[in-house]
Enzyme design. Structure first.
Site, PDB file in Angstrom:
ATOM      1  N   HIS A 112      -7.735  11.982   7.480  1.00 20.79           N
ATOM      2  CA  HIS A 112      -7.251  12.891   6.440  1.00 20.79           C
ATOM      3  C   HIS A 112      -8.427  13.750   5.986  1.00 20.79           C
ATOM      4  CE1 HIS A 112      -5.449  14.348   2.743  1.00 20.79           C
ATOM      5  NE2 HIS A 112      -4.299  13.813   3.079  1.00 20.79           N
ATOM      6  N   GLN A 127      -5.284   8.808  12.586  1.00 21.47           N
ATOM      7  CA  GLN A 127      -5.328  10.030  11.784  1.00 21.47           C
ATOM      8  C   GLN A 127      -6.456  10.002  10.755  1.00 21.47           C
ATOM      9  OE1 GLN A 127      -1.985  11.342   8.904  1.00 21.47           O
ATOM     10  NE2 GLN A 127      -2.111  12.944  10.456  1.00 21.47           N
ATOM     11  N   GLU A 133      -2.684  15.869   0.040  1.00 25.17           N
ATOM     12  CA  GLU A 133      -2.463  17.151   0.697  1.00 25.17           C
ATOM     13  C   GLU A 133      -1.658  18.091  -0.199  1.00 25.17           C
ATOM     14  OE1 GLU A 133      -1.734  16.631   4.800  1.00 25.17           O
ATOM     15  OE2 GLU A 133      -0.248  18.218   4.883  1.00 25.17           O
ATOM     16  N   LEU A 169      -8.050   8.902  -1.755  1.00 28.80           N
ATOM     17  CA  LEU A 169      -7.326  10.039  -1.193  1.00 28.80           C
ATOM     18  C   LEU A 169      -7.019  11.092  -2.258  1.00 28.80           C
ATOM     19  CD1 LEU A 169      -5.563  11.273   1.151  1.00 28.80           C
ATOM     20  CD2 LEU A 169      -3.676   9.988   0.183  1.00 28.80           C
ATOM     21  N   ARG A 226       0.408  12.834  13.003  1.00 30.65           N
ATOM     22  CA  ARG A 226       1.542  12.823  12.091  1.00 30.65           C
ATOM     23  C   ARG A 226       1.417  13.964  11.091  1.00 30.65           C
ATOM     24  NH1 ARG A 226       2.358  10.879   6.879  1.00 30.65           N
ATOM     25  NH2 ARG A 226       0.333   9.841   6.766  1.00 30.65           N
ATOM     26  N   ASP A 234      -2.172  -6.900  10.362  1.00 35.83           N
ATOM     27  CA  ASP A 234      -1.699  -8.251  10.675  1.00 35.83           C
ATOM     28  C   ASP A 234      -0.514  -8.241  11.647  1.00 35.83           C
ATOM     29  OD1 ASP A 234      -3.476  -8.620   8.611  1.00 35.83           O
ATOM     30  OD2 ASP A 234      -1.959  -9.164   7.136  1.00 35.83           O
ATOM     31  N   HIS A 286      -7.051   7.491   7.754  1.00 36.93           N
ATOM     32  CA  HIS A 286      -5.932   7.492   6.817  1.00 36.93           C
ATOM     33  C   HIS A 286      -4.706   6.763   7.343  1.00 36.93           C
ATOM     34  CE1 HIS A 286      -3.293   8.833   3.676  1.00 36.93           C
ATOM     35  NE2 HIS A 286      -2.565   9.579   4.471  1.00 36.93           N
ATOM     36  N   PHE A 315       3.816  21.611   2.652  1.00 42.56           N
ATOM     37  CA  PHE A 315       2.926  20.574   3.156  1.00 42.56           C
ATOM     38  C   PHE A 315       2.374  20.986   4.514  1.00 42.56           C
ATOM     39  CE2 PHE A 315       1.747  16.079   2.442  1.00 42.56           C
ATOM     40  CZ  PHE A 315       1.824  16.060   1.058  1.00 42.56           C
ATOM     41  N   HIS A 372       0.790  -1.224   0.000  1.00 40.79           N
ATOM     42  CA  HIS A 372       0.000   0.000   0.000  1.00 40.79           C
ATOM     43  C   HIS A 372       0.828   1.283   0.000  1.00 40.79           C
ATOM     44  CE1 HIS A 372      -3.808   1.898  -0.131  1.00 40.79           C
ATOM     45  NE2 HIS A 372      -3.518   2.666   0.892  1.00 40.79           N
TER      46      HIS A 372
END
Lengths: 131, 248, 562
Positions: C226, C224, C239, C236, C373, C205, C338, C110, C37
């Site tokens: 998003h 978190q 950002e 998504l 984060r 997992d 997220h 960011f 991912h």
């Protein structure tokens, strides 16, 4: 770690008619077949020019008047045109022309190719036929 | 929101039970924004927990969910159900690969070919990180950028009849990736990679069908990469013929 | 042995393989590594490369303030120093970063970062980073891959890790792997929620396996959200869309963030922005659609040039999944799950405290993200701490003798085989996996979401406890061995329920609001009582909560105002 397969995977093979399943494939196959006519036409053409070059102008003209050759030319014309079309269609995509920092778009490259073709054809006619 | 019913005809192959594949039909209610993958997930959750397929990101970037949808290789997460309105939607495993189960195909072959083309930066000596990045201009980046967008989804292999007829063909994605490294200004591995891509089953096997570039979901043009590699190879061969000693 | 083939796992494998060419490194992953991912990360990765205006202290401070002072400051200081080196390594390995005219890697703004320090490759950094790492890992002959092997448990004997058990998904057979050291890097667990950016494979997992092996999970209440997901799919929208100048608008066309984060506006931290959107929704200033309320992300003023050059994936996603062209139209967005700040407790070197077990990436909690984060820190985290964990594991392995496949390890493996094939697979009368999964997701969404309170968290704890009981009888419909995704889903759901439970219990225990954890009944941050990590241990009954101190080096907690 054993990697043997306890159960079989299913394998599929392409059948003889695979190229009919998708119109792109069919067009591709026709293009491949046109090569036969293009090649044969080219051979005959080269032979004719060589006759001209060696001075046997009459036998060259006789060959060109041969009904069999005329018939072949009529048949070969659409195939050759189709082949030429696909060739020019692809060439613009495959070999874009770079001028400094800008890269040509396919149609621009195609245009350059056609212009080049006309110039070269004219030169060949000038040198070989009209001299 | 209005709900329509789609009929999904999925290839089933259960190696422990079936000698060969068969089709199974499922009826799935759908809305305008549902994709084929949503239908498969609906089937798995509500109708038949045994249906087997790969998926993960459902946003067209992980490359897991490729299948032949209505005969064309597609990402099932990017094929909308409403586009097939009124017709039965056939979902089959990608062609030219052997089928492990239902829609899951064996992609060992590509994984081996990927290693073969050495898809990493080859450099005599990697400079230490303290010295900063290798500089690369926007133009240098542009030369290989599109070919670095391959998500290894295998659609191009499924679309390539050359690969279908000769499994040894290196194939569109692997060659596109080889070309991506060949064209990267940071790479010094052209001499290593050239023989690999120009082998008998390399670029010269390609006969310009062009379907790889049509089906690519990420706008990569593998056919272009193959032809460019041919041209690079041909000019290189010519150069070494004219200047046998070190014409580069 | 590395479990997980995403950014952190691959980086750990490369680090271990480079350190000792004689060492055999195995990557065991339930998907082909390039499907991991990490591939979906979009915006960029943060590192201080522009020393003319940026420095380590500033990056550290931004990260710590972003974390609402719950981050361990020694970990953050280590992270910011290693970040540039790791980014340059990635560049050397071929990552196609976007470039400035002078050939340097470009940087963009960011959320929560006070200067431009986020490196990017258009808006597909995760994809490029993952493929670069994976393709680079192919170079090493001492890295062996086990693709599509699903790890089911960690084998622990006599207080140390001896290996793992894993199912070869293709054949359906369970095997035991003996290993001197194990790094787990299986990523997050977003799929315990209904509405998440996470892919299908993000099922926690590794978190659950480590938890079952006796390692505590830390900061689990810190989830978190998003602020910009597509309302129908949870896809998504990066950002970076705001980093490049995009605006968030409510239904009155107002840039509503001026009421919440007037100095930072769209570049505020994710937790605050998500709550701001929720407030707009609650107070009736949002749009209503078939998938609930949403606000607008406006990129139209950026122009086609910027969008195509810097945000091509945003354009592709909006066009494909919504039929919207962001050059001319606004993108509807709403907040959703997220990322997990919490995870398996580790020290700065990825060591979990259980000899032989290391962890890195989203599934680990170093903790450098604390209660929230900052966007673009996580990919760099995967590289920095992935490398640390790989090196730590390799060094540990070099000191160890080979484990024996005798008792009790053999017994543990047999027990695992019985659990999977005799109990999970054979169960005949019970509910479908998908029913229990849907209920868990609904529970987490409703009761352990952006806003939480005592009552609803207590309910969640109870509901998840019930689901765990019901899971014992759940039915796997597919009884075959070969490529049984139904069985894998059942084992994943079993993991997810454990993780969901730890989140609910930790959220209940933290009676304050900090970062992403917002309690309506305790709306203020309470440093006197809760400036500490909550850690969760598995017990026979309900999870046991303990605490760990927060490491504070140079930055004293202050009010978090943007």
């Amino acid at each position: 770690m054993s990697k043997e397969k306890p159960f079989p995977e299913y394998r599929r093979k392409l059948g003889p008619g695979w190229w009919l399943s998708n119109s792109h494939f069919t067009r591709y196959m026709i293009r491949e077949w046109t090569s036969f006519f293009v090649a044969l036409f080219s051979l005959i053409y080269i032979y004719e020019i060589s006759l001209f070059a060696s001075g046997a102008k009459d036998s060259a003209l006789a060959l060109m008047r041969n009904p069999g050759i005329i018939a072949f030319n009529i048949v070969a014309l659409p195939f050759t045109l189709y082949h030429a079309f696909t060739w020019f269609y692809l060439i613009g995509k495959v070999q874009p022309i770079k001028l400094g920092k800008t890269t040509s778009k396919p149609w621009q490259a195609l245009l350059v190719n056609i212009v080049l073709l006309l110039i070269i054809s004219y030169a060949v006619i000038q040198i070989l036929v009209l001299r | 929101m209005s709900q329509d019913i789609a009929t999904i005809r999925v290839t089933r192959y259960r190696p422990e039970k079936d000698g060969k594949p068969f089709f199974q039909d499922y009826k799935v209610p759908y809305r305008k924004d549902m994709v084929v993958l949503d239908a498969l997930n609906y089937i798995k959750a509500n109708l038949d927990g045994t249906l087997t397929y790969r998926w993960s990101c459902r946003m067209g970037v992980c490359g897991s969910c490729g299948a032949n949808v209505d005969g064309v290789p597609k990402l099932t997460c990017a094929s909308f159900l409403h586009e097939f309105k009124g017709r039965t939607i056939k979902v089959e495993p990608l062609t030219h690969f052997s089928v492990i189960k239902d829609l899951v195909v064996n992609m060992d072959d590509f994984m081996h070919k990927l290693v073969e083309i050495k898809p990493w930066i080859i450099k005599e000596k990697e400079s230490p990180p303290e010295e900063g990045e290798y500089r690369q201009s926007a133009e240098e980046l542009e030369r290989y950028a599109q070919f670095s967008s391959c998500i290894n989804c295998m659609l191009c292999y499924s679309a390539c009849p050359v690969y279908g007829l000769n499994e040894k063909f290196l194939g569109p994605a692997a060659i596109a990736l080889a070309y991506r490294y060949i064209e990267d200004s940071r790479d010094e591995g052209k001499d290593v990679r050239f023989p690999i891509v120009h082998e008998l089953e390399g670029v010269w096997e390609c006969t310009l069908v062009g379907e790889c570039s049509v089906v690519c979901p990420k706008g990569v043009d593998p056919m272009l990469a193959i032809q460019k590699t041919k041209i690079l190879g041909a000019t290189n061969a010519l150069k070494s013929l004219v200047m046998p000693r070190g014409g580069k | 042995m590395i479990i997980g083939g995403g950014a952190a796992g691959l980086r750990a494998a490369i680090a271990a393989a480079e350190l000792d060419p004689k060492l055999d490194v195995a990557i065991v992953s339930k998907v082909y590594p390039m499907r991991s991912h990490t591939v979906s990360a979009e915006g960029g990765m943060a590192a201080v490369l522009r020393t003319d205006y940026d420095n380590f202290d500033l990056h550290a401070y931004d990260t710590i303030k972003g974390s609402d002072f719950l981050a361990d400051q020694d970990a953050v200081e280590f992270f910011v120093k290693e970040a540039p080196k790791e980014s340059i390594r990635l560049e050397h390995w071929g990552c196609p970063f976007s470039r400035d005219p002078d050939g340097r890697i470009s940087v963009r703004a960011f959320g929560g970062m006070s200067v431009k320090r986020t490196l990017f490759a258009t808006d597909k950094i995760g994809f490029h980073l993952l493929h670069t790492l994976f393709q680079t890992s192919l170079k090493f002959e001492n890295i062996h891959r086990y693709d599509e092997w699903f790890t089911t448990s960690i084998l622990v004997d006599n207080g140390r890790v001896d290996g793992v058990t894993a199912i070869d998904i293709r054949s359906g057979e369970l095997a035991s792997f003996l290993a001197k050291a194990v790094v787990i890097a299986t990523g997050g667990c977003g799929r315990i929620y209904q509405f998440t950016t996470n892919g299908w494979i993000k099922t926690g997992d590794g978190m659950a396996m480590a938890y079952r092996a006796g390692v505590p999970l830390k900061d689990m209440e810190m989830v978190q959200y998003h602020p910009t997901l597509l309302p129908n799919t949870g896809i998504l929208i990066t950002e970076a869309a705001r980093g490049e100048g995009g605006h968030l608008l409510n239904k009155d066309g107002e840039r509503f963030l001026k009421k919440y984060v007037p100095n930072k506006m769209e570049l505020g931290p994710r937790d605050i922005l998500s709550r701001a959107e929720m407030t707009e929704i609650k107070e009736g200033r949002a749009f209503e659609g078939p998938y609930g309320s949403y606000v607008h992300l406006d990129l139209t003023h950026l122009g086609a040039g910027t969008i195509e050059a810097k945000l091509p994936f945003v354009k592709e996603l909006a066009e494909r999944y919504l039929g919207i062209d962001p050059v001319h139209e606004m993108i509807p967005v709403r907040p959703g799950q997220h990322y997990m700040m919490g995870g398996v407790h580790t020290d700065i070197h990825g060591y979990t405290g259980l000899p032989g077990l290391y962890a890195a990436g989203e599934m680990a909690c170093v903790s450098m993200n604390g209660a929230n984060r900052l966007g673009s820190n996580s990919l760099t985290e995967c590289l920095v701490f992935g490398a640390e964990a790989g090196i730590g594991a390799a060094q540990y392995a070099a000191r160890q003798g080979s484990p024996n496949f005798g008792n009790p390890v053999q017994g543990l493996a047999l027990e695992e085989e019985k659990r999977i094939y005799d109990r999970v697979l054979k169960s005949e009368r019970g509910e479908k996996i998908s029913t229990i999964r849907a209920e868990m997701q609904k529970t987490m969404e409703e009761h352990v979401g952006i806003y939480r309170d005592e009552n609803s968290l207590k309910q969640a704890c109870g509901l998840i406890g019930d689901l765990k009981q019901r899971m014992k009888n759940a039915v796997v419909e597919d009884k075959d061995r070969v490529y049984n995704t139904d069985l894998v889903s059942a084992l994943e759901l079993d993991f997810m329920l454990d993780v969901a439970e730890t989140i609910a219990y930790a959220a209940l225990a933290r009676k304050e609001s900090r970062g992403a954890h917002a309690r309506t009944d305790y709306p203020k941050r309470d440093d006197a009582q809760f400036l500490k990590h909550l850690v969760v241990y598995e017990t026979e009954t309900v999870p046991r909560i303990d605490t760990m101190p927060v490491s504070i080096t140079r930055w004293k907690p202050e009010a978090r105002v943007y």
